[in-house]
Design a protein around this motif. Structure first.
Motif, mmCIF file in Angstrom:
data_model
loop_
_atom_site.group_PDB
_atom_site.id
_atom_site.type_symbol
_atom_site.label_atom_id
_atom_site.label_comp_id
_atom_site.label_asym_id
_atom_site.label_seq_id
_atom_site.Cartn_x
_atom_site.Cartn_y
_atom_site.Cartn_z
ATOM 1 N N SER A 10 -2.979 2.337 -8.362
ATOM 2 C CA SER A 10 -4.434 2.356 -8.150
ATOM 3 C C SER A 10 -5.078 3.468 -8.984
ATOM 4 O O SER A 10 -6.130 3.271 -9.600
ATOM 5 C CB SER A 10 -4.768 2.599 -6.678
ATOM 6 O OG SER A 10 -4.187 1.609 -5.877
ATOM 7 N N ALA A 50 -7.563 3.327 -2.968
ATOM 8 C CA ALA A 50 -8.155 2.032 -3.320
ATOM 9 C C ALA A 50 -9.646 2.005 -3.015
ATOM 10 O O ALA A 50 -10.133 2.718 -2.133
ATOM 11 C CB ALA A 50 -7.453 0.931 -2.534
ATOM 12 N N VAL A 63 -6.584 -3.311 -2.230
ATOM 13 C CA VAL A 63 -5.185 -3.350 -1.791
ATOM 14 C C VAL A 63 -5.077 -4.206 -0.523
ATOM 15 O O VAL A 63 -5.949 -4.148 0.348
ATOM 16 C CB VAL A 63 -4.656 -1.915 -1.521
ATOM 17 C CG1 VAL A 63 -3.313 -1.943 -0.801
ATOM 18 C CG2 VAL A 63 -4.527 -1.149 -2.839
ATOM 19 N N SER A 74 0.819 -1.225 0.000
ATOM 20 C CA SER A 74 0.000 0.000 0.000
ATOM 21 C C SER A 74 0.853 1.276 0.000
ATOM 22 O O SER A 74 0.407 2.313 0.457
ATOM 23 C CB SER A 74 -0.911 0.008 1.227
ATOM 24 O OG SER A 74 -0.118 0.053 2.414
ATOM 25 N N GLY A 85 1.852 1.634 -5.063
ATOM 26 C CA GLY A 85 0.498 1.080 -5.094
ATOM 27 C C GLY A 85 -0.541 2.178 -5.269
ATOM 28 O O GLY A 85 -1.570 1.990 -5.925
#
Ligand code: ATP
Ligand code: MG
Length: 404
Positions: free
Chosen positions: A49, A74, A61, A41, A45
């Motif tokens: 996303s 996310a 996630v 995360s 990420g």
């Protein structure tokens, strides 16, 4: 023993790994509305996303912490350990395809997930890239150019290897190193016991310190269909072992050779997704591979604004079975990392980035600004490399100056 690397590079054209026509037909493009599962995360990420959303996908996630940068973007955030097979099972039910933003995920977790849903890059690729020894052995056996190294498993091994090289070296832990952590420099005659114990590891490599002219990286995308494209390469300047600045189009580098190496490595390892290669450029013009990263890379953040397709969009395209996007560089760019120390005296003076539509600021929404923590970055676009580098440095200084 030190390994010499005069073996020619094995070339893998895209077709070597491309699938047969019948198999190609079976590859389904992930339809809009499908869920991309992302392991990790962090900021990579987060930007993956955002790219997934732009392509019409939803994102779930999974990470061990709840409030990483990707959690704010996310559609769903799942918190669990990478050892919790039950939680991983629940995650796999939510995702249509699973990818990752960092390579230090237990291979057993990836294997479990891949029994349920496609995981790209696969456990085999990650097993190699999360272990410096396996990575170097993989590259060496395929004939790719590397700095001379020896595998060491004790202080005595380090002493022997250091004696053998009789030159400045870097001791690097085999696993869990990042941003220059888990490394230490050694000179001939140094106390190897102290260095070995300080590293707190059982497996490491002792690598000869390279007198490079500069560092660079190239990012290659390889799709489910085996299609490969590279982004144009960038020069990277590090500070304290951490990336500081990336600059596009280094004219002193043989970009064709770098791109060829990028595709050769991506093909040889069989990655689906992105594969970044970090290089050292030697005074004679040749390139050595420093290390691999099977994911978007900090040095490619400028592609968000400089390129037709960003590295994050490309990562999603590759794992979703979409055709890869054009990697054409539309503008020269300079990316500057913003580390926690910039906040030492309070909020940076953001005015320094204003007044010019060509400066793009990205903040990762991390709660606490710690020294050595990547808090964000900014990118400057332009046409003249030297000029934008100068502009970027001036703006960075101004960010700091008025924050006192
Ligand atoms: P990251 O994950 O941030 O890329 P890392 O912790 O995996 O970093 P390396 O890429 O191996 O570490 O090294 C970090 C930096 O240290 C390199 O970018 C380079 O500047 C320097 N360095 C590493 N190995 C060598 C070497 N053999 N010779 C000279 N400098 C080196
Ligand atoms: Mg590195």
């Amino acid at each position: 023993m030190a390994h010499q690397h005069s073996i020619p590079i094995i070339e893998h054209s895209p077709s070597t790994h491309a699938l047969k026509e019948r198999e190609l037909k079976q590859i389904k493009t992930l339809p809009p509305g499908s869920v991309i599962g992302i392991l990790g995360s962090g900021q990579l990420g987060q930007m993956m996303s955002q790219a997934a959303h732009q392509l019409g996908y939803r994102v779930c996630v999974y990470d061990t912490i709840a409030d990483g940068p990707a959690s704010f973007v996310a559609d769903e955030m799942m918190v669990g350990s990478f050892e919790d097979h039950e939680a991983l099972g629940r995650f796999s039910k939510k995702a249509d395809v699973i990818t990752l933003e960092f390579e230090n995920i237990p291979v057993s977790a990836l294997q479990i997930l891949s029994l349920k849903k496609p995981v790209y890059p696969g456990p085999g690729v990650i097993a190699i890239c999360q272990d410096r020894i396996l990575e170097k052995e993989f590259l060496r056996t395929h004939g790719f150019p590397l700095a001379p190294y020896e595998i060491v498993e004790s202080a005595a091994d380090v002493k022997k290897a250091l004696f053998h090289f009789n030159a400045p070296c870097i001791l690097k832990t085999a696993t869990l190193g990042y941003d220059g952590k888990g490394q230490c420099q050694l000179e001939p005659g140094d106390d190897t016991l102290l260095a070995w114990e300080g590293l707190q590891t059982r497996r490491a490599v002792l690598e000869k310190k390279i007198s490079f002219i500069s560092e660079a990286s190239v990012i290659t995308a390889r799709s489910l269909q085996g299609e490969m494209v590279t982004f144009s390469l960038q020069e990277n300047i590090h500070r304290n072992g951490i990336l500081d600045i990336s600059i596009t189009s280094p004219s002193f580098l043989d970009s064709l050779a770098a791109e060829k190496l990028g595709k050769a490595v991506a093909g040889a390892i069989g990655v689906i997704g992105l594969m970044t290669i970090e290089f050292f450029l030697l005074p004679n013009g040749s390139l050595l591979i420093n290390e691999l990263a099977p994911r978007p890379h900090n040095s490619g953040h400028h592609t968000l604004e400089s390129s037709q397709t960003s590295q994050f969009e490309q990562a999603i395209r590759a794992v979703a079975g979409l055709p890869l996007g054009s990697t054409e560089l539309l503008h020269e760019a300079v990316m500057v990392n913003l580390m926690g120390e910039l906040w030492e005296n309070g909020e940076p003076h953001w005015e320094a980035l204003k007044g010019d539509s060509q400066a793009y600021l990205h903040l990762y929404q991390k709660k606490e600004a710690k020294k050595g923590r990547k808090m964000g970055h900014f990118t400057i676009l332009g046409e003249d490399r030297a000029q934008i580098l100068c502009d970027a440095r001036r703006r960075f200084e101004n960010l700091r100056k008025d924050s006192h």
